[in-house]
Design an enzyme around this catalytic site. Structure first.
Site, mmCIF file in Angstrom:
data_model
loop_
_atom_site.group_PDB
_atom_site.id
_atom_site.type_symbol
_atom_site.label_atom_id
_atom_site.label_comp_id
_atom_site.label_asym_id
_atom_site.label_seq_id
_atom_site.Cartn_x
_atom_site.Cartn_y
_atom_site.Cartn_z
ATOM 1 N N SER A 181 -2.033 -6.263 -1.817
ATOM 2 C CA SER A 181 -2.592 -5.544 -2.956
ATOM 3 C C SER A 181 -3.485 -4.377 -2.515
ATOM 4 O O SER A 181 -3.046 -3.519 -1.758
ATOM 5 C CB SER A 181 -3.347 -6.521 -3.858
ATOM 6 O OG SER A 181 -3.688 -5.937 -5.085
ATOM 7 N N ASP A 345 5.506 -5.891 -10.555
ATOM 8 C CA ASP A 345 5.233 -7.295 -10.226
ATOM 9 C C ASP A 345 4.281 -7.948 -11.226
ATOM 10 O O ASP A 345 3.687 -8.978 -10.953
ATOM 11 C CB ASP A 345 4.698 -7.418 -8.797
ATOM 12 C CG ASP A 345 3.305 -6.806 -8.602
ATOM 13 O OD1 ASP A 345 2.674 -6.382 -9.592
ATOM 14 O OD2 ASP A 345 2.839 -6.756 -7.445
ATOM 15 N N HIS A 374 2.663 -10.664 -8.637
ATOM 16 C CA HIS A 374 1.745 -10.030 -7.695
ATOM 17 C C HIS A 374 1.156 -11.014 -6.693
ATOM 18 O O HIS A 374 0.894 -10.643 -5.536
ATOM 19 C CB HIS A 374 0.624 -9.343 -8.477
ATOM 20 C CG HIS A 374 -0.232 -8.435 -7.663
ATOM 21 N ND1 HIS A 374 0.256 -7.327 -7.014
ATOM 22 C CD2 HIS A 374 -1.568 -8.475 -7.376
ATOM 23 C CE1 HIS A 374 -0.723 -6.724 -6.369
ATOM 24 N NE2 HIS A 374 -1.840 -7.402 -6.569
#
Length: 393
Positions: A181, A345, A374
């Site tokens: 991320s 996502d 995610h």
């Protein structure tokens, strides 16, 4: 017979020595953050004024309705418009535990070892099963995720490069650099600006998982309305001030490289906002400091240069992901919200995940895991197997 054992021992020793050490850079909210309190004022009588070091993030009990007001007050940052700097709220001291270990990223709430709290556990355990030792040849570089590379709090860039050098010196092997991320933004910032000779010497490959390279469209809702992240009984308005205070959330705005300047991200009865209208957007939502913060950051940390090393981008797709928002009531940023989605996502838009394709990075391999979101992608068995293979584990 003894000679055979000596030869076998040598082979085993060589195999272990050839394993790449692993350095993990977590995402926003992806590592523990501790606080100590010595406050003169609190928002409610039940909020603590004094406390020795405790987990500010994550302790899920602090996110319950009522208690979350105390938490927001303690974790939010203060912005000084005169100096363009951020600091903790008054009476709050913070620190990041477990730098150079994995105890800050394996479980976010150490008392809750399931679900999303078991953040990097599956990956770390897979390496441990192959003989890796936590804090020795599999480590992490956690950070105060409220800040961006613009502040580079605690000299995070140099500290992380030094950590990679230490791993190399300790093991004699190049480092497998893994990020998730917003850790992808930090990693890209470091690696794209590092000297090529340094990367060639110390880094085997980089694996950005679910990278938010080009930001996300849902940051627009976060700034305008707040994002309660699905916490029961908590409204976006409750957490909006706290979320606006994070310098890092400006880093996650949709990239000018990936969103066309005519593509509408937010619309209201009075006007629309594209990626070229962020400054006006912050003023219109009643957050004028946001304009100054964005203007200070945009020329420093938003680049998407080729990172200049073998890069294996891995991410989930096939999830409805916010693309744009419509506010149907003029001047009301808390009600009448409609959302349009696109592929991604569930958190990061596909175009952001695949920024390396758009920017034509030379040595980047992209692979999508259909149906993963995610965070679930971190537990994908095929991804974990790939990581082990890349590390020669």
């Amino acid at each position: 017979m003894n000679g055979i054992f000596i030869i076998m021992a040598s082979i085993v020793s060589l195999a272990v020595a050839q394993q790449s050490p692993v350095l993990i850079i977590p995402g926003t909210g992806g590592n523990r953050l501790e606080a100590r309190l010595d406050k003169s004022e609190v928002p409610h009588f039940y909020c603590s004024k004094k406390a020795d070091w405790y987990d500010l993030w994550l302790d899920v009990k602090q996110l319950l309705p009522g208690a979350i007001d105390c938490w927001c007050e303690n974790i939010k940052l203060l912005y000084d418009a005169e100096t363009s700097t951020f600091s903790n709220n008054k009476g709050v001291e913070t620190r990041v535990p477990c730098y150079g270990d994995v105890c800050g990223i394996e479980y976010l709430d150490p008392s809750l070892k399931i679900g999303d709290s078991a953040y990097f556990h599956d990956i770390i355990q897979a390496f441990a099963d192959k003989g890796y030792v936590r804090g020795e040849n599999i480590v992490s570089a956690p950070y105060d995720f409220r800040y961006s590379a613009h502040s580079n709090k605690d000299d995070y860039v140099n500290a992380t490069m030094t950590l990679a050098e230490d791993l190399y010196e300790k093991t004699g092997q190049k480092v497998l650099w893994v990020s998730h991320s917003m850790g992808g933004l930090w990693s890209h910032y470091i690696l794209s600006k590092a000297d090529q000779a340094w990367k060639d010497k110390y880094i085997e490959a980089w694996v950005p998982v679910a990278p938010a390279y080009g930001g996300t469209a849902n940051e627009m809702k976060l700034f305008a309305s707040g994002n309660n992240e699905g916490i029961p009984g908590v409204s976006g308005k409750t957490v909006r001030e706290e979320q606006r205070s994070y310098e890092s959330n400006f880093w996650l705005l949709p990239s000018l490289y990936l969103w066309d300047e005519n593509e509408v991200l937010v619309t209201t009865p009075s006007r629309s906002y594209t990626s070229k209208d962020f400054a006006d957007f912050f003023v219109d939502i009643g957050f004028p400091d946001g304009k100054q913060i964005y203007e200070a950051m945009k020329n420093e940390v938003y680049g998407l240069e080729d990172p200049g090393l073998p890069t294996f981008v891995r991410y989930g797709v096939g999830q409805e992901t916010p693309a744009s928002y419509e506010y149907t009531k003029a001047g009301d940023w808390d009600n009448g919200l409609k959302q349009t989605n696109e592929d991604g996502d569930g958190t990061v838009n596909r175009r952001s995940l695949e920024a390396g394709l758009a920017m034509k990075w030379e040595n980047a391999d992209h692979k999508a895991f259909d149906g993963e979101d995610h965070t679930s992608v971190l537990k994908n068995k095929d991804l974990i197997a790939e990581l082990l293979e890349l590390a020669n584990a």
